[in-house]
Design an enzyme around this catalytic site. Structure first.
Site, PDB file in Angstrom:
ATOM      1  N   ASP A   1       0.824  -1.205   0.000  1.00 26.09           N
ATOM      2  CA  ASP A   1       0.000   0.000   0.000  1.00 26.09           C
ATOM      3  C   ASP A   1       0.862   1.260   0.000  1.00 26.09           C
ATOM      4  OD1 ASP A   1      -1.049  -2.157   2.153  1.00 26.09           O
ATOM      5  OD2 ASP A   1      -2.716  -1.507   0.890  1.00 26.09           O
TER       6      ASP A   1
ATOM      7  N   GLU B   1       1.096  -6.014  -5.052  1.00 28.08           N
ATOM      8  CA  GLU B   1       0.793  -5.139  -6.181  1.00 28.08           C
ATOM      9  C   GLU B   1       1.981  -4.324  -6.648  1.00 28.08           C
ATOM     10  OE1 GLU B   1      -2.231  -1.422  -7.112  1.00 28.08           O
ATOM     11  OE2 GLU B   1      -3.036  -3.248  -6.238  1.00 28.08           O
TER      12      GLU B   1
END
Length: 380
Positions: free
Chosen positions: A20, A276
């Protein structure tokens, strides 16, 4: 196009340690450096942030880092004026007082939920649509993605040119690796391993150790270290640890800055990544890769995995596509992958060409930061 004289606030709740904050930190820096915006990055966990940005002072509530105003988002929220553009990263919930501040503005800000990356078809239909509304403030969905009609991927200006220059310069690669304490065995393939805990790892390491081709496995500090230690038969592994078993050398690396991690990926012949941020950076490396997708309830992550594989392997021959699909799916299911790794190796030149071609195709789309700025211009 004239620069936007606007203020942007990006909110990040650190859920999985680094993904994140990795995404939001890259985005904040790019918005400042390439678009001349005033950006505040609100982060609730500065210690996780410090791992990828060692210059961070975890004791400060407010500091300037690479042009970005970094603010500690603590439970004791202090009143602050809302920005012109507000990004809630990965559906994080904004402080109630800040939402009120947004609604109190004479002109409500653009409020966007920067969602998780997915290759699923429905993302295109939902990208840019209105979401919930808070008083006078409308929130919009903003989806990164791999296809036209999405927000694209994070990619700094000149990134691929820098990568190609670095990969054409063996001396630059040797120096970079040497500075990290890495001295690869001549002729060894370099593999990076950044993953969640995975029961399928041992079978892969068995195959690499028995292979006639030597492998130097570079393992940044992270959650997979416990599985590596068990395979080696040692109690634990720390930074700097170096173990050799048959044809396999295992080396534990310290957590490095984001730009160094990019270069590490560029040096390697194969990159195993997770989450990610590292997933996207491995694609820009233009090298064959393996993704350990973040596990979600009811296995909905497998739908995301299959959707990406359908795009990523589309140009491969049926046999190579089958090998890659089998390898990726087994890895994310924690199943043994040794035999599947050997099957993929049979198609190595094709996999190398596909990785580079995929990278170049993705670079044809507008990058995520540029797409966000354009969305704001259109909204105005």
């Amino acid at each position: 196009m004239p620069p936007l004289k606007t203020r942007w606030d990006i909110f990040c709740t650190v859920v999985d340690n680094y993904g994140d904050i990795g995404v939001t930190w890259r985005l904040a820096r790019q918005l400042v450096a390439e678009h001349g915006l005033a950006v505040r990055l609100w982060v609730d966990d500065l210690r996780a942030f410090e791992r990828i940005c060692p210059a961070i002072d975890v004791e400060l509530e407010q500091q300037l880092q690479e042009g970005v105003e970094v603010r500690h988002w603590s439970a004791e929220w202090l009143s602050t004026e809302a920005a012109d553009v507000v990004i809630a990263a990965f559906a994080c919930q904004l402080p109630g007082a800040y939402m009120d501040a947004m609604a109190e503005r004479e002109k409500p800000p653009l409020w966007m939920n920067l969602d998780y990356l997915s290759a699923e078809d429905w993302v295109i239909g939902c990208h840019g649509l209105p979401s919930v509304k808070y008083k006078t403030v409308q929130k919009f969905f903003f989806f990164p993605g791999f296809q036209p009609g999405t927000g694209g991927l994070l990619r700094e200006s000149g990134l691929l040119e820098r990568r190609e220059q670095f990969q054409r310069d063996p001396d630059a690669q040797r120096k970079f690796l040497h500075d990290l304490g890495i001295e690869p065995t001549p002729g060894a393939q370099l593999i990076s391993l950044f993953a969640y805990e995975n029961a399928g790892l041992a079978s892969w390491l068995d195959v690499l150790a028995a292979d006639a081709t030597p492998t130097h496995l570079l393992v940044p500090e992270g959650r997979i270290l416990g599985d590596v230690a068990r395979w080696l038969g040692v109690e634990s592994l720390t930074t700097g640890a170096l173990h050799v078993r048959q044809s396999l050398t295992v080396q534990v690396l310290p957590f490095v800055r984001q730009d160094q991690y990019d270069q590490l990926l560029w040096c390697c012949d194969f990159n195993a990544v997770r989450g990610e941020d590292s997933f996207v950076r491995a694609q820009w490396a233009g090298r064959p890769m393996l993704w350990h997708i973040y596990q979600q309830d009811e296995d909905i992550h497998l739908d995301k995995l299959d959707a990406f594989l359908a795009l990523y392997t589309k140009a491969l021959s049926p046999a190579a596509a089958e090998a890659m699909n089998g390898l990726w799916r087994a890895w994310s299911a924690g199943q043994p992958i040794g035999a599947l790794w050997l099957a993929a190796r049979e198609h190595w030149p094709e996999l190398q060409k596909n990785a580079e071609q995929w990278c170049l195709e993705q670079a044809l789309q507008a990058d995520l930061a540029k797409a966000l700025v354009q969305f704001y211009r259109n909204w105005l």
